[in-house]
Structure formats: C-alpha cells, structure tokens
Design a protein around this motif. Structure first.
Motif, PDB file in Angstrom:
ATOM      1  N   VAL A 184      -6.615   4.418  -9.185  1.00  0.00           N
ATOM      2  CA  VAL A 184      -6.608   3.589 -10.391  1.00  0.00           C
ATOM      3  C   VAL A 184      -6.637   4.437 -11.663  1.00  0.00           C
ATOM      4  O   VAL A 184      -5.927   4.152 -12.632  1.00  0.00           O
ATOM      5  N   VAL A 236       2.772   0.450 -13.108  1.00  0.00           N
ATOM      6  CA  VAL A 236       2.996  -0.544 -12.060  1.00  0.00           C
ATOM      7  C   VAL A 236       3.748  -1.749 -12.626  1.00  0.00           C
ATOM      8  O   VAL A 236       3.599  -2.102 -13.795  1.00  0.00           O
ATOM      9  N   LEU A 267       2.152   2.193  -3.219  1.00  0.00           N
ATOM     10  CA  LEU A 267       1.111   2.690  -4.129  1.00  0.00           C
ATOM     11  C   LEU A 267       0.655   4.112  -3.788  1.00  0.00           C
ATOM     12  O   LEU A 267       0.190   4.850  -4.668  1.00  0.00           O
ATOM     13  N   LEU A 298      -4.292  -2.455  -5.381  1.00  0.00           N
ATOM     14  CA  LEU A 298      -4.608  -1.153  -5.963  1.00  0.00           C
ATOM     15  C   LEU A 298      -6.102  -1.045  -6.271  1.00  0.00           C
ATOM     16  O   LEU A 298      -6.766  -0.069  -5.908  1.00  0.00           O
ATOM     17  N   HIS A 299      -6.628  -2.084  -6.939  1.00  0.00           N
ATOM     18  CA  HIS A 299      -8.041  -2.056  -7.304  1.00  0.00           C
ATOM     19  C   HIS A 299      -8.948  -2.154  -6.087  1.00  0.00           C
ATOM     20  O   HIS A 299      -9.985  -1.486  -6.008  1.00  0.00           O
ATOM     21  N   ARG A 336       0.838  -1.217   0.000  1.00  0.00           N
ATOM     22  CA  ARG A 336       0.000   0.000   0.000  1.00  0.00           C
ATOM     23  C   ARG A 336       0.863   1.253   0.000  1.00  0.00           C
ATOM     24  O   ARG A 336       0.591   2.219  -0.706  1.00  0.00           O
TER      25      ARG A 336
END
Lengths: 438, 481
Positions: free
Chosen positions: A160, A141, A134, A152-153, A131
């Motif tokens: 996103v 990515v 991200l 991520l999703h 996380r």
C-alpha cells in the motif's frame, strides 16, 4: 449506465487458482483476432488516440507500474495501450469474469501487458487474478467496483505504501471507497471518474439510450413505431431512452416519483402516468430508475397480451421477476435469445428480456466504443494527474478536476472537427465583474 | 396622363406606407415570384388578362397581385375570408408603389379585416365587376367563393329565379341568395355572360378544389380549372410547413399560453394536421390525433402520436385544433365536456369544423369577447372554452397566416397556372387539371438558391439508368413525395 460488474457469488464452486508464472489468459493464439477487435474499437475512440499520442511524446507515466481491474474488452485495451505508450508498466485483471473477451486478453498479453483474465473463471480465480495484478507492487491503480483496492488493503498491506493513488470507474466502487475513507482505512487518494459532466452527457445521455434500444431490437426485432412505450424514470438514462423511442415513432409514456423530473417530462410533451395506469396501456416497458420493484406483480397482472419488459438499470431488481414467476402459468424460455415468454393463466403473454438484467449489456453490446472513449479519456488524464499531483492530494475520494473534463470534451470536439468560440479578454472581465449592471 | 381613379374599399389608405415596407421585405422572401417577374418581364404573357382574385388579402398576396400586374394583367381583388385581410397590405396595393393615399395609383382591392357576411359578398361581387366588360376573363380563387358566385348566378339565371333559403340553411347562404336575387332583378343575364367570358380559374386550396371536382363530375363546371392545391410545391409545402409555422404563431398571439406540457388534440392528420402535430410536439405538447381515414390514422400512430376519438379525450385535453376540411368535427356537446378554458381553434378553410351555431344555441351560454378574434364562451355551469377567430382559420385570424417563403411556393404555382390557362386556353379542356410535373419542379428550383441549396445533377448515364430526362421531370405523377 455503468457497465455491469456482477461479482461471482460465494455459492459458486471454488476451483484451484491458476499457476503463478506469466500471464494467465485462455489462448495466446487468439491474439490476432483480438488485435482486429481492438483496432476496430480504436477507430471509434479518437479521444484516447489523441491522449495516447500526447502520452507517447510526454511520457507522464515513465517508470510507473499501473495495476488495473477492468472489464477485459477492446475499449479497455485501447485505454491500457495509451497508458503503456505513456511509459507505464501495465497489469490487468478482469473486473467481471463474464465480460472478459479472451481474444482481447490474448492481444494485450502479446503487446507486453500483464494480463490475468479468462472468461468464465470461478470466484477464487477471479480474486487470485486481482492479487497477481497487484503483486509487482503498483504505483497507480485503476478499479471498477472497488475489488482491487479492497484486496490491496486487506491482503497485500505491504504494497500500500508504494501506491501514489488511483481511479475508480463506477458508482458502486465510489460508495465503497468513501466508506473506506470515512473509516480511515483508505491509504491513498482515489479519483472518482464515474460521474463528470462530460461522462454523464455521453454515457447516460447517449450511450444508454442507443444501446437500450439496440438491446430491445436485437432481442425482439419489434417495430417501435406506433408502439406505446413506457419508460420508468426520467433521469439522464430515462430521458435518453424516451427521446430515442420517440424518434423511432413510439408513443412514449413516462412514470416518475420525482415531481421536478415529472414536470420536465410533461413539458417535453411526454404523457406522465403512475405505473398502475401506464401498465394497462404499454406495449413495451423499460425501467431506468436505479430503484427496486418498479414493475410489480400488480402491474404485470393488468398488462396487455404480448407486452415486453426490459430493464436498463444497473441491477436486476427493477422488474420483480419473482412476482412474474408467481403470476405465470407457464414459461417458454429463450423464445428468442434473451427473451423469455411468460404465459398468464388467461393465456396473455409477457415477454421478459435479459431475465430483467441490464438489457443493453446482455442483449446488445453495452455502450458503443465512442462512449467509452470519453469515460476512458477522463480515466487516462485523471491517472496522469494523480501520478503528478499525488503528493499534494489527501487520502480520500477526489472529484475529477473540471479542467480534465473540459479537456476531454475539447479533444472529443476536435475529433468531430467542431470549432468553438473563445471568450475575449473583455468578455472575461465582464463576466468576472459584479460592479457593472445593464 | 391624368391619374386614373382606382376603385377600392379598404380600411385605411394611410396604412399604405407601412404596407409597402412589409411588401418590400416579403419580396425578398418570395424568390419564386420575383424570378417569375424577371423571366416574363419582356414577354408580358398576361397582357389582356382581367384577373379577379378572391384570396386572403395579406402582404404575401400583395406580392402575388403585383406579380400578376408585372406580367401584364389587370387585377381586381377581394379577400376570401372576413378576418384574413391585413389592412396595411390592402392599402398598399391600392396606393401602389408610385401612388399616395391622396392619389392612389395601384390596383382595385375590396377587403378589410372584420367584414360582415353581407360586406364580404359585396366585396366578392365588386371584384367580379369590370366596367365596360362582362367581367373577368380569369379567376384566381381560394376556397372557390368567386367561382361559386358565378356558377350559382348563372344557374339561377338559367332557372329563372333564385330559390328561397330553407329554414336550417346557414346564415351565409341566405346572404348569397339575397345578393343573387338583387343581381338577377337589376342585371338579368349578367352571370351567364360573365361565365362565358372566363377562360378559366386557378384554385388555391383543398376545399375549393373539392368543389370544382364535384362540379366537373356533375357536369355543371362552366370553365376549365387548374388545381393549384395539388401541386407538390403547394400542398406539401403550404399545407404542412406553412401551418407548422403559423399555428403556433396564432395560438401564441391569441392566448400566450405555454404549449409545453399541454395536451393538444389535432383533428385530422392530412398535410395540415401533420404540420400542426409536428409543431405542437416541437413546443413540448403531448399531441393526440383524431382521424376517420385508416391510412392517416396509421401514419399518425407510426409517427408516435396517440390516436383516439374526440370523445375519448375531449374532457382532459387543453388545446383543440380542427384540420379536417369537414364539418361538425367539434360539436357543442364536445365543448360542453371540455376543461375550463380549453382552447378551441380551427385551421381548416371554413368555419364549419367547429359548430359555432350549435355553441351559440346552448341554453344559457354567454360570450365574453377577450380581444379581437378571442372569445370566451361561458357555459351555464361556469366552465368556459376559448374560441379563436370565431371558428375561422386561426392561423390567419389570430396571426398572419403562412410566412412569405411558403407562400412564394404556392403563389408561383398560381402565377404559372394563370399564364398556362390564359396563354394556352385551348390546351385545357372543360374540367379540372393539375400543373405538369416539370412546372412543379420549376417552382421548387426557383426557391433553392435562396436557401443555399446545392442540387446534385444527374449524369446522362444515371438519368438513363432510372429512365428520366437529365432535367426532369424526375418522378411519375403517382409519386407521393
């Protein structure tokens, strides 16, 4: 065979995730040792070296943020430095806490890469690290197993829309992404870099063969010359293992379930037998099938005293270790590092290497850097391609364009100082025409 | 000067033009022999030598014969195998580079492909017959047949009679005894006189060398011998690299079976067996080795070959090749247990490795000739085995033997050995000798340029450090290469 990506299981204890500020690495003081290790790897990775030089000049990733989830190893470091040299801001989380080299992580952090990786962390920290990699909001990515894209999703949907696309390194991850795409859940294009012609040739064809032999030798120091070695599976990996074992003077027996591959083995002069028959003859067994229960209790029961069992497949299901436990009257753990001796009721012994897990990674060092050079060379060029072509790519899994595969092969040849021929215009025309026969 | 009549018996002199073309090709591939011709052109060290040769009459041998002649020797030749003669080579040697089939000006040859046993020994006898002389003063032998005839002739002359053959003697032995019986009756004392005139023999092959050492040990050797076979540049090269090339060639020409995927059994893992095993593996065969010697057996195992007894594997292998130098290796019982159309061949020197007499003696067996040197022997139960070259060495019978380059190594040793024995006769006592190491190294050296090999040269300091002269010899005689 791809590098292992053993994710922590749900039963492992959950501990507090690390703090939020700065990179999260074990010991910044290890940076110098990490640099030595990375430099050593870089010496064996000329393709990435050439790509890094090109990236530095052309800046294809200028202003872009790359979030990567990869094994934190020296080879990965060479890839990430090439991306950084190409103008990217790079963030890295580990794709497996067991494979993290803390000194490499320290060196990367020292070089301005946002690293979130410590060896041996628990499951919660593992996901927290992903996380954190991200959170700055990536444009691109890189994933190895699909955990980063899934996180991520699921957890950071607001980020996103900013993502142009990415790459996935493993077969397992590609299968996951295809399922996501089929369900309409994948929001950006991803290139499957796990399976190009050049990668398979170097990775399965060379890396596995060499490193599996390396693992067996490190674990046992056995002389292969004169030994009967049974290789289960004659795919790219099995072929590579069989030919190298033969090169060391072993007498190689192949087992197969696919008639085409079995025929290939026979025509190359290998003896092909069912495992039940081979089990009685072999002195060393190597599974390379991708399937499960290849060596069972029934086979183990008839094996010779001292036979050794090793698995080269991705998962630890090819050798039925539970059956071995059941069969054995006693076990002597770690008679050598990565070698457990199982003693059957009649006193005959079987030597299991690496607990049946992928022997080249556990007992040796996995693929040599030169193999990862090709895989990561494809990765770097594929990422550059996604960065520039993302607008025209659908949100699904894409194959690596043949031109990238050819380019990496060309760079590898250049690094080996090998020249090849080029088609003449006449030859091109000839090959393109259907009118002309003999 | 009127053309001298060349005595000869070959198949067809009209093949000479073709033979000469092939000889010219071979000369280019035989740099050692050509270098020796150049080196000795002026000094003519074999002037006065009368060389009787008994050695496969092939194109490569033609280059050897003409090299001996170029060094001043007179030469008469027979083949040492009933099937190994290349008729165009024999014709070309007889016709010579300057002659024509109508007016041959070359060298006397008595050899053709497909001799009977009687014809074979007649040819050997002819090669040993020198008008106006007791016989040759040098013998160049391959397998020892010329040497055998001389020794047996002299032995029986000493005994006063030729013995009768025993009931179980091979057919060939009867032929030899009959020939000698006629000889003793017609020309008493011929062989004793002939033997006395021979300065020495140079022997080409393992089998012949073995016979020579036996004679030397028994005290019956009549003249000195040089064992050419055990020159490193002969045995390691000819036996290994030559058979590696020609075994496959023979199998393919005889049968054209796909070798990949077949199980092939090599009996014997000496130099020849090693070459055979390597080439069959290279073609994709699964190779099984049989051995009686624990060292060679262990070598085979360490090279990754399965080592089994012939009994273990005889019923499921596809190709059998004997390379032992011994007798009765593949028996009729073995062949009775083989798969249908198993291929059986021998690459050892003599035809007793495969028990052909035993095979012919199987009740109800029939022989179907498929083509020259390929026979299908059908057992009463309907299964058959394919025998190559009637059990004689298949690389010569079914193909053309060793390639020129390999033979250049062997034959350069032969020529150097002939020069040594003929010019330094006193140096060689009655016994079996090998060529000195520096001559072996010389043979190798003469072949390097043709392959583009760039040799590194020792510095004086390096040479001193390992205690050898800068120009060799580099290894002790015990070194095994």
């Amino acid at each position: 065979m791809a590098r292992t990506s053993r994710t922590p299981t749900a039963t492992e204890p959950v501990r507090e995730a690390a703090g939020r500020a700065g990179p999260d690495i074990a010991d910044p003081g290890l940076a110098e040792a990490g640099n030595v290790r990375i430099e050593w790897a870089r010496g064996a990775m000329p393709v990435l070296g050439l790509i890094g030089e090109r990236f530095a000049a052309e800046q294809p990733l200028r202003g872009l943020t790359v979030a990567a989830c990869l094994h934190v190893t020296a080879e990965t470091a060479v890839l990430l430095r090439a991306l950084r040299d190409g103008g990217a801001r790079v963030l890295l989380a580990a794709s497996n806490p067991l494979s993290t080299q803390d000194d490499t992580a320290a060196a990367l952090a020292d070089g301005g890469i946002g690293v979130f990786a410590r060896a041996g962390v628990d499951r919660a920290t593992y996901y927290a690290h992903i996380r954190r990699a991200l959170e700055p909001g990536p444009d691109l990515v890189i994933d190895d197993g699909g955990d980063l894209v899934a996180a991520l999703h699921a957890d950071l949907p607001g980020l996103v829309a900013n993502v142009r696309g990415g790459c996935e390194s493993t077969t397992t991850g590609v299968i996951r992404l295809r399922q996501m795409a089929a369900a309409g859940a994948l929001a950006f294009p991803v290139v499957a870099v796990n399976d190009t012609e050049a990668k398979r040739m170097v990775d399965n064809g060379c890396g596995t063969g060499q490193s599996v032999i390396d693992g067996i030798l490190r674990a046992t120091n056995t002389l292969l010359a004169g030994k009967t070695v049974v290789v289960a599976g004659f795919g790219a990996c099995g072929q590579s293992i069989a030919s190298r074992a033969r090169g060391l003077g072993a007498q190689v027996i192949v087992t197969e379930i696919d008639p085409v591959r079995a025929l290939g083995a026979v025509l190359q002069g290998f003896r092909v037998l069912p495992m039940r028959a081979a089990a009685e003859l072999g002195e060393a067994f190597v599974t390379a099938t991708g399937s499960r229960d290849v060596i069972t209790g029934e086979h183990m029961a008839v094996m010779r005293d001292g036979a050794l069992l090793a698995n080269a497949g991705h998962f630890d299901v090819e050798i039925d270790v539970r059956a071995l436990d059941g069969l054995a009257a006693g076990v002597r753990r770690e008679v050598r590092p990565h070698a457990d001796e199982y003693v059957r009721g009649d006193g005959r012994r079987l030597l299991l290497l690496a607990e049946g897990r992928v022997v080249n990674l556990v007992a040796a060092e996995g693929h040599p850097a030169a193999v990862m050079d090709v895989s990561f060379g494809i990765q770097a060029l594929a990422l550059g391609w996604v960065a520039s072509a993302a607008g025209s790519l659908a949100a699904r899994v894409h194959e690596v364009p043949g031109s990238i595969d050819a380019e990496v092969a060309r760079l590898k040849l250049a690094s080996l100082d090998t020249q090849i021929d080029t088609l003449t215009p006449d030859q091109r025309e000839y090959l393109a025409s259907w009118q002309r026969g003999s | 000067m009127p053309a001298q009549t060349v005595p000869f018996k070959v198949a067809d002199l009209s093949l000479a033009t073709f033979g000469r073309k092939e000889i010219q090709l071979a000369e280019h591939e035989m740099p050692g022999l050509m270098a020796v011709r150049a080196e000795y052109k002026a000094s003519q060290p074999l002037r006065g030598a009368r060389v009787t040769g008994s050695l496969h009459m092939t194109i490569q041998t033609a280059v050897l014969i003409e090299t001996l002649a170029a060094l001043g020797a007179r030469v008469r030749w027979a083949s040492c195998n009933i099937f190994s003669t290349q008729d165009h080579a024999a014709a070309a040697v007889v016709v010579g580079p300057d002659g024509t089939p109508d007016e041959p000006r070359g060298i006397p040859v008595f050899a053709w492909k497909g001799e009977t046993l009687e014809e074979y020994w007649w040819c050997t006898d002819q090669a040993l017959t020198w008008d106006g002389q007791s016989g040759p003063n040098m013998i160049l032998d391959d397998g020892g047949d010329a040497t055998l005839l001389v020794h047996k002739g002299a032995e029986y002359e000493q005994a006063g009679a030729v013995p009768s053959a025993a009931g179980d003697d091979p057919a060939e032995w009867r032929v030899i005894l009959d020939l000698l019986r006629r000889s003793l009756a017609g020309q008493p004392g011929r062989w004793t006189a002939l033997a006395a005139g021979v300065r020495g023999v140079t022997e080409e092959t393992t089998t012949g060398v073995h016979r020579l050492y036996e004679r030397a040990a028994a005290g019956t050797l009549l003249f000195p011998a040089i064992n050419v076979n055990d020159s490193v540049t002969k045995s390691k090269f000819d036996n290994k690299y030559g058979t590696r090339h020609s075994l496959i060639d023979g199998l393919n020409r005889a049968t054209d079976v796909l070798i990949g995927g077949k199980t092939a059994v090599i009996c014997g893992y000496g130099d020849v067996g090693k070459g055979c095993a390597e080439s069959l593996r290279g073609q994709g065969a699964r190779v099984v080795v049989t051995e009686i010697d624990p060292i060679c057996a262990l070598q085979a195992a360490m090279d990754g070959f399965q080592v089994a007894t012939l009994d273990d594997v005889v019923s499921h292998a596809d190709i059998f090749v004997s390379a032992t130098g011994n007798r009765d290796v593949i028996t009729a019982t073995h062949m009775g247990r083989m798969k249908h159309q198993a291929i059986v061949g021998n690459i050892g020197h003599f035809d007793n490795e495969i028990d052909m007499a035993g095979l012919a003696g199987v009740a109800g067996i029939t022989r179907v000739n498929v083509k020259p040197q390929v026979d299908q022997w059908v057992f009463p139960d309907g299964h058959s085995v394919i025998i190559l070259s009637e059990g004689r060495l298949l690389n010569l019978g079914n193909a053309t033997g060793h390639p020129s380059f390999v033979m250049s190594n062997s034959f350069t040793n032969q020529v150097i050995a002939q020069v040594e024995l003929f010019t330094k006769t006193d140096k060689y006592s009655l016994g079996v000798h090998t060529l000195a190491k520096h001559l072996d190294e010389k043979v190798a050296r003469l072949h390097l340029d043709a392959l583009g090999v760039r040799l590194t040269r020792l510095t004086k300091e390096q040479a001193d450090y390992i205690g050898v002269p800068v120009d060799g010899p580099y290894k002790p005689d015990t070194y095994r290469y």
